[in-house]
Design a protein around this motif. Structure first.
Motif, PDB file in Angstrom:
ATOM      1  N   ALA A  39     -12.980 129.245  43.446  1.00 30.02           N
ATOM      2  CA  ALA A  39     -13.034 128.504  44.707  1.00 30.02           C
ATOM      3  C   ALA A  39     -14.464 128.528  45.228  1.00 30.02           C
ATOM      4  CB  ALA A  39     -12.091 129.120  45.735  1.00 30.02           C
ATOM      5  N   ASP A  40     -14.952 127.373  45.638  1.00 29.30           N
ATOM      6  CA  ASP A  40     -16.282 127.239  46.235  1.00 29.30           C
ATOM      7  C   ASP A  40     -16.122 126.491  47.550  1.00 29.30           C
ATOM      8  OD1 ASP A  40     -17.330 128.282  43.915  1.00 29.30           O
ATOM      9  OD2 ASP A  40     -17.944 126.348  43.108  1.00 29.30           O
ATOM     10  N   ALA A  41     -16.923 126.871  48.517  1.00 23.17           N
ATOM     11  CA  ALA A  41     -16.926 126.150  49.800  1.00 23.17           C
ATOM     12  C   ALA A  41     -18.301 126.260  50.418  1.00 23.17           C
ATOM     13  CB  ALA A  41     -15.881 126.718  50.744  1.00 23.17           C
ATOM     14  N   GLN A  42     -18.704 125.210  51.081  1.00 24.27           N
ATOM     15  CA  GLN A  42     -19.977 125.219  51.797  1.00 24.27           C
ATOM     16  C   GLN A  42     -19.837 124.358  53.037  1.00 24.27           C
ATOM     17  OE1 GLN A  42     -23.484 124.742  49.513  1.00 24.27           O
ATOM     18  NE2 GLN A  42     -24.787 124.550  51.284  1.00 24.27           N
ATOM     19  N   ILE A  43     -20.379 124.868  54.125  1.00 27.73           N
ATOM     20  CA  ILE A  43     -20.368 124.150  55.397  1.00 27.73           C
ATOM     21  C   ILE A  43     -21.811 123.974  55.835  1.00 27.73           C
ATOM     22  CG2 ILE A  43     -19.676 124.233  57.815  1.00 27.73           C
ATOM     23  CD1 ILE A  43     -17.402 126.101  56.941  1.00 27.73           C
ATOM     24  N   ASN A  44     -22.205 122.729  56.112  1.00 26.99           N
ATOM     25  CA  ASN A  44     -23.530 122.440  56.636  1.00 26.99           C
ATOM     26  C   ASN A  44     -23.373 122.013  58.091  1.00 26.99           C
ATOM     27  OD1 ASN A  44     -24.825 122.832  54.107  1.00 26.99           O
ATOM     28  ND2 ASN A  44     -24.130 120.822  53.493  1.00 26.99           N
ATOM     29  N   VAL A  45     -24.106 122.668  58.969  1.00 22.84           N
ATOM     30  CA  VAL A  45     -24.013 122.389  60.396  1.00 22.84           C
ATOM     31  C   VAL A  45     -25.376 121.928  60.892  1.00 22.84           C
ATOM     32  CG1 VAL A  45     -23.533 123.352  62.675  1.00 22.84           C
ATOM     33  CG2 VAL A  45     -22.227 124.127  60.699  1.00 22.84           C
ATOM     34  N   LYS A  46     -25.403 120.790  61.588  1.00 26.10           N
ATOM     35  CA  LYS A  46     -26.616 120.299  62.223  1.00 26.10           C
ATOM     36  C   LYS A  46     -26.353 120.254  63.719  1.00 26.10           C
ATOM     37  CE  LYS A  46     -30.185 116.853  61.855  1.00 26.10           C
ATOM     38  NZ  LYS A  46     -30.726 115.735  61.106  1.00 26.10           N
ATOM     39  N   TYR A  47     -27.247 120.830  64.501  1.00 29.74           N
ATOM     40  CA  TYR A  47     -27.007 120.891  65.938  1.00 29.74           C
ATOM     41  C   TYR A  47     -28.189 120.335  66.718  1.00 29.74           C
ATOM     42  CZ  TYR A  47     -29.923 125.088  65.740  1.00 29.74           C
ATOM     43  OH  TYR A  47     -30.958 125.965  65.530  1.00 29.74           O
ATOM     44  N   TYR A  48     -27.863 119.829  67.898  1.00 26.83           N
ATOM     45  CA  TYR A  48     -28.850 119.326  68.853  1.00 26.83           C
ATOM     46  C   TYR A  48     -28.593 120.049  70.168  1.00 26.83           C
ATOM     47  CZ  TYR A  48     -28.919 115.546  65.478  1.00 26.83           C
ATOM     48  OH  TYR A  48     -28.991 114.815  64.328  1.00 26.83           O
ATOM     49  N   TYR A  49     -29.622 120.612  70.740  1.00 25.13           N
ATOM     50  CA  TYR A  49     -29.475 121.345  72.000  1.00 25.13           C
ATOM     51  C   TYR A  49     -30.532 120.869  72.971  1.00 25.13           C
ATOM     52  CZ  TYR A  49     -29.654 125.126  75.385  1.00 25.13           C
ATOM     53  OH  TYR A  49     -29.653 125.839  76.541  1.00 25.13           O
ATOM     54  N   SER A  50     -30.116 120.497  74.146  1.00 25.21           N
ATOM     55  CA  SER A  50     -31.091 120.160  75.186  1.00 25.21           C
ATOM     56  C   SER A  50     -30.587 120.730  76.505  1.00 25.21           C
ATOM     57  CB  SER A  50     -31.311 118.652  75.293  1.00 25.21           C
ATOM     58  OG  SER A  50     -30.127 118.028  75.705  1.00 25.21           O
ATOM     59  N   ALA A  51     -31.451 121.446  77.177  1.00 23.27           N
ATOM     60  CA  ALA A  51     -31.096 122.058  78.458  1.00 23.27           C
ATOM     61  C   ALA A  51     -31.246 121.027  79.570  1.00 23.27           C
ATOM     62  CB  ALA A  51     -31.994 123.258  78.725  1.00 23.27           C
TER      63      ALA A  51
END
Length: 80
Positions: A39-51
């Motif tokens: 079993a293989d799994a990969q999660i790619n997360v891209k985030y944007y943060y602005s205060a």
């Protein structure tokens, strides 16, 4: 003081791999079983943060003073 920039963008990845193997043999060699699971799994997360911007206290004082002045001027004009 230098301005702080809280508008950020980034990415990160989480991944894993697993291998499960099971070998079974029967009495007298009559039965043999070999099971493997990969079993293989990969999660790619891209985030944007602005205060959110917060007004400075001096700006709020100036705004309040201006509103009070406008109110006083309109009150004086109504009496005249």
């Amino acid at each position: 003081l230098p301005a702080l920039d809280f508008n950020k963008t980034g990415t990160f990845s989480l991944g894993y791999k697993t291998l499960v193997s099971n070998t079974t043999g029967g009495d007298g060699g009559n039965l043999s079983s070999n099971i493997q699971t990969n079993a293989d799994a990969q999660i790619n997360v891209k985030y944007y943060y602005s205060a959110a911007s917060t007004p400075e206290p001096l700006s709020m004082v100036l705004l309040g003073s201006g509103l009070i002045a406008v109110g006083l001027i309109s009150k004086v004009k109504r009496r005249a």
